[in-house]
Design a protein around this motif. Structure first.
Motif, PDB file in Angstrom:
ATOM      1  N   GLU A 357       0.831  -1.214   0.000  1.00 12.98           N
ATOM      2  CA  GLU A 357       0.000   0.000   0.000  1.00 12.98           C
ATOM      3  C   GLU A 357       0.860   1.256   0.000  1.00 12.98           C
ATOM      4  N   GLN A 358       1.896   1.280   0.804  1.00 13.47           N
ATOM      5  CA  GLN A 358       2.840   2.400   0.855  1.00 13.47           C
ATOM      6  C   GLN A 358       4.195   1.843   1.250  1.00 13.47           C
ATOM      7  N   ARG A 359       5.243   2.605   0.967  1.00 12.71           N
ATOM      8  CA  ARG A 359       6.561   2.163   1.409  1.00 12.71           C
ATOM      9  C   ARG A 359       7.503   3.353   1.521  1.00 12.71           C
ATOM     10  N   ILE A 360       8.473   3.205   2.405  1.00 16.30           N
ATOM     11  CA  ILE A 360       9.648   4.076   2.427  1.00 16.30           C
ATOM     12  C   ILE A 360      10.828   3.167   2.133  1.00 16.30           C
ATOM     13  N   ALA A 361      11.514   3.437   1.044  1.00 16.96           N
ATOM     14  CA  ALA A 361      12.575   2.553   0.578  1.00 16.96           C
ATOM     15  C   ALA A 361      13.719   2.485   1.588  1.00 16.96           C
ATOM     16  N   PHE A 362      14.529   1.436   1.475  1.00 17.32           N
ATOM     17  CA  PHE A 362      15.674   1.276   2.355  1.00 17.32           C
ATOM     18  C   PHE A 362      16.573   2.508   2.331  1.00 17.32           C
ATOM     19  N   THR A 363      16.972   2.930   3.519  1.00 16.45           N
ATOM     20  CA  THR A 363      17.876   4.074   3.640  1.00 16.45           C
ATOM     21  C   THR A 363      18.988   3.743   4.613  1.00 16.45           C
ATOM     22  N   THR A 364      20.161   4.238   4.326  1.00 10.68           N
ATOM     23  CA  THR A 364      21.306   4.087   5.238  1.00 10.68           C
ATOM     24  C   THR A 364      21.599   5.376   5.986  1.00 10.68           C
ATOM     25  N   ASP A 365      20.826   6.423   5.713  1.00  6.80           N
ATOM     26  CA  ASP A 365      21.039   7.698   6.382  1.00  6.80           C
ATOM     27  C   ASP A 365      20.659   7.580   7.862  1.00  6.80           C
ATOM     28  N   PRO A 366      21.583   7.906   8.782  1.00  3.72           N
ATOM     29  CA  PRO A 366      21.300   7.740  10.215  1.00  3.72           C
ATOM     30  C   PRO A 366      20.078   8.527  10.686  1.00  3.72           C
ATOM     31  N   THR A 367      19.904   9.728  10.141  1.00  5.50           N
ATOM     32  CA  THR A 367      18.755  10.539  10.549  1.00  5.50           C
ATOM     33  C   THR A 367      17.452   9.892  10.118  1.00  5.50           C
ATOM     34  N   GLU A 368      17.427   9.385   8.888  1.00  3.28           N
ATOM     35  CA  GLU A 368      16.220   8.726   8.393  1.00  3.28           C
ATOM     36  C   GLU A 368      15.971   7.421   9.129  1.00  3.28           C
ATOM     37  N   ASN A 369      17.058   6.696   9.412  1.00  4.70           N
ATOM     38  CA  ASN A 369      16.906   5.465  10.200  1.00  4.70           C
ATOM     39  C   ASN A 369      16.259   5.761  11.538  1.00  4.70           C
ATOM     40  N   ALA A 370      16.761   6.796  12.203  1.00  2.53           N
ATOM     41  CA  ALA A 370      16.223   7.167  13.516  1.00  2.53           C
ATOM     42  C   ALA A 370      14.754   7.565  13.408  1.00  2.53           C
ATOM     43  N   ARG A 371      14.413   8.262  12.318  1.00  2.00           N
ATOM     44  CA  ARG A 371      13.017   8.701  12.128  1.00  2.00           C
ATOM     45  C   ARG A 371      12.096   7.499  11.945  1.00  2.00           C
ATOM     46  N   LEU A 372      12.558   6.506  11.208  1.00  2.00           N
ATOM     47  CA  LEU A 372      11.743   5.313  11.000  1.00  2.00           C
ATOM     48  C   LEU A 372      11.578   4.516  12.293  1.00  2.00           C
ATOM     49  N   TRP A 373      12.664   4.368  13.033  1.00  6.45           N
ATOM     50  CA  TRP A 373      12.555   3.636  14.291  1.00  6.45           C
ATOM     51  C   TRP A 373      11.723   4.401  15.312  1.00  6.45           C
ATOM     52  N   ALA A 374      11.662   5.728  15.167  1.00  2.23           N
ATOM     53  CA  ALA A 374      10.825   6.528  16.074  1.00  2.23           C
ATOM     54  C   ALA A 374       9.355   6.146  15.934  1.00  2.23           C
ATOM     55  N   ILE A 375       8.958   5.686  14.747  1.00  2.74           N
ATOM     56  CA  ILE A 375       7.576   5.235  14.565  1.00  2.74           C
ATOM     57  C   ILE A 375       7.309   4.045  15.478  1.00  2.74           C
ATOM     58  N   ARG A 376       8.217   3.091  15.444  1.00  4.67           N
ATOM     59  CA  ARG A 376       8.050   1.878  16.270  1.00  4.67           C
ATOM     60  C   ARG A 376       8.177   2.209  17.751  1.00  4.67           C
ATOM     61  N   LYS A 377       9.197   2.981  18.112  1.00  2.00           N
ATOM     62  CA  LYS A 377       9.436   3.251  19.524  1.00  2.00           C
ATOM     63  C   LYS A 377       8.399   4.207  20.114  1.00  2.00           C
ATOM     64  N   GLY A 378       7.722   4.944  19.269  1.00  2.00           N
ATOM     65  CA  GLY A 378       6.755   5.910  19.766  1.00  2.00           C
ATOM     66  C   GLY A 378       5.396   5.334  20.086  1.00  2.00           C
ATOM     67  N   THR A 379       5.152   4.078  19.691  1.00  2.00           N
ATOM     68  CA  THR A 379       3.812   3.529  19.868  1.00  2.00           C
ATOM     69  C   THR A 379       3.451   3.319  21.336  1.00  2.00           C
ATOM     70  N   PHE A 380       4.332   2.714  22.101  1.00  2.00           N
ATOM     71  CA  PHE A 380       4.051   2.458  23.514  1.00  2.00           C
ATOM     72  C   PHE A 380       3.802   3.754  24.290  1.00  2.00           C
ATOM     73  N   PRO A 381       4.715   4.737  24.209  1.00  2.00           N
ATOM     74  CA  PRO A 381       4.431   5.993  24.927  1.00  2.00           C
ATOM     75  C   PRO A 381       3.200   6.711  24.409  1.00  2.00           C
ATOM     76  N   ALA A 382       2.846   6.504  23.139  1.00  3.38           N
ATOM     77  CA  ALA A 382       1.650   7.162  22.607  1.00  3.38           C
ATOM     78  C   ALA A 382       0.404   6.685  23.337  1.00  3.38           C
ATOM     79  N   VAL A 383       0.344   5.400  23.642  1.00  2.62           N
ATOM     80  CA  VAL A 383      -0.787   4.877  24.408  1.00  2.62           C
ATOM     81  C   VAL A 383      -0.737   5.404  25.840  1.00  2.62           C
TER      82      VAL A 383
END
Length: 953
Positions: A357-383
């Motif tokens: 349905e949607q995708r963000i292609a593989f990136t090796t940029d540290p800032t982009e990596n951190a932004r993507l992992w922020a999606i996963r890590k942000g779920t628990f505190p969001a609740v």
């Protein structure tokens, strides 16, 4: 029921009073872990040595006293609490032994997981387990819970990377599996126990059905019950014993050290986010990825994505995904960029046939990596952030067989809907079939408890019975799943666990009702209240992630404990109870000794700054508003008085000698705490800044804001650097080609931090606004950058700065962004110690500070475990024990250094006192090792006369 008098007498004779706690405040503070259970221990003992543990266990066996071991208290299932005796690890459990270039590491149980990885990083290695709490949890807990994580899977958990253990059994016997002498003695002294373990192993392996069931259960991620796989994986009873201790949650013995076989820490990584239109399509992709070169595959359901879709930095498409969407966050790691590219191409090819349905292609940029992992890590505190006050956040983790993952996801979501947990989200470590579901739960009435009970019963039936999965994948059984162990394992395996428990702990003193319990309702008892306390901290989930960075932890209270205590006080007051005694205790332990620097917010999953609560409480009790207003209005007079005081103090010190003066001051302080502490590195008075008109030349201008402490406090008389900071800073800036100007009326200016931290926010904000106006004028409406010479003042000014015209810099950011290209660096050979202040961390300049230091010195030392020095403005004078406690390990860590650097004048006072080194501003070091680059060497430097500085009028 009280503890036996004989046991208490033994504890009193063995453990100093300052490490024994039985008062209501301490037992409540220590009786709280990250779970949603609470028991109040009758006695808390901070143990500092294995011999103490042995002696206490022997006494506990003799008097049938239950004992629970506690490391960091980040456990989620109620395994680190007690209503009897709680043994908490003290400071002296941080030993390590790195072997074979990092291929093995032996650790004591008090080492924080992230610190172990920091030690291993130079070798390109790391621990196998990677729990989400690794920045806070300790090795003792990682082993005792067989913790895993996002990349660990089953192959790299503690059980499978264990090389050796040193353990203490319930009877006080110690055995080190890596010591031949210890093993020989143990085989003789405990021959019967080992023979029984050997026999049990033979019986289990001979029972093909039971052995097959055990092997099946541990092909999955599984921490439910005891580690029965030890009986099928090993034949030597000592190996069986060691592996039984892994995941035993303190119910079989105490782990006093562990040796890990480490794993390779691959340096190159690429991350992608792929959204599929359905759970089924997503889980089909997971199956395909299992054979691919991926390190982590995290599944996020539509609710998880919805919980963070409005967060800053989130891709806009997340808001418009279909209702059945399900995403995978995929990471691949490699030892080289070439290998990584090959792996990424392979993964992309594998996913090409799936509907996306949607995708963000593989990136090796540290800032982009951190932004993507922020999606996963942000779920628990969001609740956690949206829950109602008075409720808690529960995170459960289960495992489904991978081939039935899609069905398991949908059935689990259906259960959450059935029981009306509409806010619940689901995510997990997809490659292992390990799913976490997070929901909010109140325990304030029978109806809420009944709803939770019904959900857990349905989840247990679904996961353990229908799917043959595990009810606890990585969070440990604890009290939470103890009633369901038999349901999951069956009666035969369950009774085998009880046999092992009674063999190793015949008197049942080790952590009763954890992992195994005869009470079928233990998961519904001792539920933790979460009463409203203050809007600033009501979202706290009491996880303890904040504790490692708190300077008062272990001296008085940690941020988690401060919140726990304030919640209790507020609840008692609402119930009409007299809280005078508790409030008096809290005044010192909670308020007076809080540094209020806010580092806790940096670690908190929901961003709580406990320091804000403490400042609010200080404001509520502040009684000298008129004095504060006078001081704000007459700040130049106050500053002049401070200089006079320093001159008198230094005069007295010269007359009497520093040692004698320190003794006199200490004696006076014992008589009255109103007498400030006399530091060894007492600053000299700084002469007022003399101004001259700015020069009309071509040099770029910088407005220099000298903080009030820089204007009042010069170097200590013992400091090798005797040039005042203001002169040294001007010298460095001019060397780089800048014209330095000062705001007018400098001595009357202040950022307001001294007022705000004392509980006078209005006066503090008035000073801050006056300073901002002066800086705007001096910088010609923001045309010139503003350099502030201390990080705390910079942070105070930039926080919620409405006027974006001001371009404000602390020393680190200005040097890093404006001076590196203007100066040539010749690094010194002498090692330098670096203290990264709290404000530097808040400003995001920690790495920049280290980068600058490494340009200046061949060897840079950052002392382990010191996150805040505890001086906290003037706490080093008024509560010197906080500064001493925070820096108790500093001297040993920096003893081979020649000097130390920082970016806060007050911090440097305490750092110098407790290290034996001269700590001073970063600019001293930078100035010493630099010279102007040739392009600037011929620039005309029209500088003021010696001792004068340019001012803007």
């Amino acid at each position: 029921m009280t503890l036996p008098a004989r046991f208490l007498a033994h504890a009193q004779a063995l453990i100093p009073a300052e490490r024994r706690f039985d008062d209501p405040m301490a037992t409540l503070a220590y009786g709280t872990d990250a779970s949603f259970y609470r028991l109040l221990p009758k006695l808390v003992i901070r143990v500092e040595a294995e011999a103490e543990v042995i002696s206490l266990l022997k006494a506990a066996v003799a008097d049938k006293v239950a004992v629970t071991f506690r490391a960091a208290g980040t456990s989620l299932s109620g395994q680190a609490i007690s209503d009897s005796v709680l043994l908490v690890l003290g400071d002296h459990w941080n030993g390590r032994d790195i072997r074979n270039q990092g291929e093995q590491i032996r650790l004591q149980p008090g080492v924080i997981g992230a610190q172990a990885n920091a030690w291993l990083k130079p070798y390109g290695r790391k621990l196998g387990p990677d729990p989400a709490s690794i920045n806070a949890c300790k090795i003792g807990g990682i082993v005792a819970n067989n913790a895993s994580g996002m990349c660990c899977g089953t192959a790299q958990n503690t059980y499978h990377t264990l090389a050796g253990l040193r353990l203490v059994l319930a009877d006080g016997t110690c055995v080190d599996t890596e010591s031949q002498d210890s093993v020989t003695q143990f085989r003789e002294s405990h021959a019967d126990l080992l023979a029984t373990l050997e026999q049990l192993g033979e019986e289990v392996r001979a029972d093909e059905a039971l052995a097959a069931r055990i092997r099946h259960k541990y092909r999955l991620k599984n921490t439910t019950g005891l580690s029965l796989n030890a009986l099928v994986d090993y034949t030597d009873p000592l190996d069986i014993l060691g592996h039984l201790l892994v995941g035993s949650e303190g119910t079989l013995g105490f782990i006093s050290s562990v040796t890990y076989n480490t794993v390779v820490d691959l340096p190159h990584k690429a991350t992608a986010l792929v959204v599929f239109p359905s759970v089924e399509e997503c889980c089909r992709a997971v199956t395909a990825l299992r054979s691919q070169p991926v390190a982590a595959v995290e599944l996020l359901d539509r609710r998880s994505l919805r919980s963070v879709q409005h967060k800053p930095g989130m891709p806009t498409f997340v808001q418009h995904l279909s209702s059945g969407a399900c995403a995978l966050l995929i990471e691949s790691t490699a030892g080289s960029t070439e290998t990584l590219q090959t792996q990424v191409a392979q993964v992309v090819a594998t996913l090409a046939s799936f509907e996306v349905e949607q995708r963000i292609a593989f990136t090796t940029d540290p800032t982009e990596n951190a932004r993507l992992w922020a999606i996963r890590k942000g779920t628990f505190p969001a609740v956690g952030a949206v829950r109602e006050t008075g409720t808690t956040v529960i995170i459960e983790d289960v495992t489904f067989p991978l081939e039935r993952l899609a069905e398991g996801v949908n059935r689990l979501l259906a259960l959450l809907e059935k029981h009306r947990y509409d806010e619940a989200i689901l995510f997990g470590h997809a490659l292992e079939g390990n799913l976490h579901f997070v929901f909010t739960q109140g325990f304030n009435n029978p109806e809420e408890i009944a709803r939770y009970e019904a959900l857990m019963a349905d989840v247990a039936q679904l996961v353990a019975v229908e799917f043959g999965g595990s009810l606890k994948a990585e969070h440990g059984t604890g009290r939470n799943m103890a009633p369901f162990v038999e349901l999951e394992w069956g009666t035969q395996a369950y009774q085998l666990m009880w046999t092992l428990k009674r063999l190793l702990d015949p008197h049942g003193i080790l952590n009763p009702d954890v992992v195994l319990s005869e009470d079928p309702h233990i998961h519904l008892k001792h539920l933790k209240p979460m009463p409203a306390a203050d809007v600033l901290v009501d979202k706290c989930i009491e996880c303890g992630f904040c504790e490692p960075v708190c300077p008062s932890r272990g001296l008085t209270l940690s941020p988690r404990q401060r919140i726990v205590m304030w919640r209790d006080i507020q609840a008692r007051q609402r119930d009409g109870q007299n809280t005078t005694a508790l409030e008096q205790q809290f005044q010192y332990h909670g308020i007076d000794t809080c540094a209020a620097t806010g580092l806790c917010a940096e670690r908190c999953p929901v961003g709580i700054n406990t320091g804000d609560l403490i400042k609010k409480l200080r404001t509520a009790s502040a009684e000298h508003g008129r004095t504060a207003s006078w001081a704000a209005e007459h700040f130049a007079t106050l500053l002049a008085g401070g200089r006079v005081g320093l001159r008198l103090a230094n005069g007295a010190q010269r007359l009497l000698g520093a040692p004698r003066m320190a003794r006199y001051a200490a004696g006076l302080r014992r008589v009255s705490q109103a007498v400030p502490h006399w530091p060894a590195a007492l600053p000299q008075a700084q002469a007022p800044v003399q101004f001259s008109a700015p020069s009309a030349d071509a040099r770029p201008r910088v407005v220099y804001l000298a903080a009030c402490v820089s204007r009042a406090m010069g170097p200590a008389s013992s400091d090798a650097e005797q040039t005042p900071l203001i002169d040294k800073t001007r010298q460095l800036l001019e060397k780089a080609g800048y014209q330095v100007v000062f705001p007018e009326g400098l001595d009357a200016l202040c950022c307001g931090q001294p007022f705000a931290s004392k509980g006078y926010p209005d006066q503090g904000e008035a000073k801050r606004q006056a300073l901002i106006r002066a800086l705007l004028k001096a910088s010609r409406g923001g045309l010139d950058p503003v350099y502030c010479d201390t990080s705390p003042c910079t942070l105070r000014l930039v926080d919620n700065l409405a006027d974006t015209r001001l371009d404000l810099y602390d020393p680190v950011r200005f040097i890093h962004s404006h001076l590196l290209d203007k100066l040539d660096f010749t690094p010194q050979q002498a090692p330098v110690a670096v203290h990264v202040t709290c404000s530097t961390q808040h400003l995001g300049q920690s790495q920049a500070l280290l980068d600058i230091a490494r340009r200046c010195s061949r060897e840079v030392v950052v002392p382990e475990g010191i996150h805040c020095c505890g001086f906290a403005g003037d706490k080093g004078f008024t509560q010197p024990e906080l500064n001493a406690h925070a820096l108790r390990s500093l001297k040993n860590a920096v003893q081979h250094c020649n000097e130390g650097i920082s970016t806060s004048r007050t911090c440097e006072i305490g750092l110098s006192e407790h290290s034996g080194l001269d700590y001073h501003s970063l600019v001293y070091l930078v100035d010493r090792v630099t010279r102007p680059k040739a392009v600037h060497a011929d620039m005309p430097l029209v500088a003021p006369k010696e001792g004068e500085h340019a001012a803007i009028s």
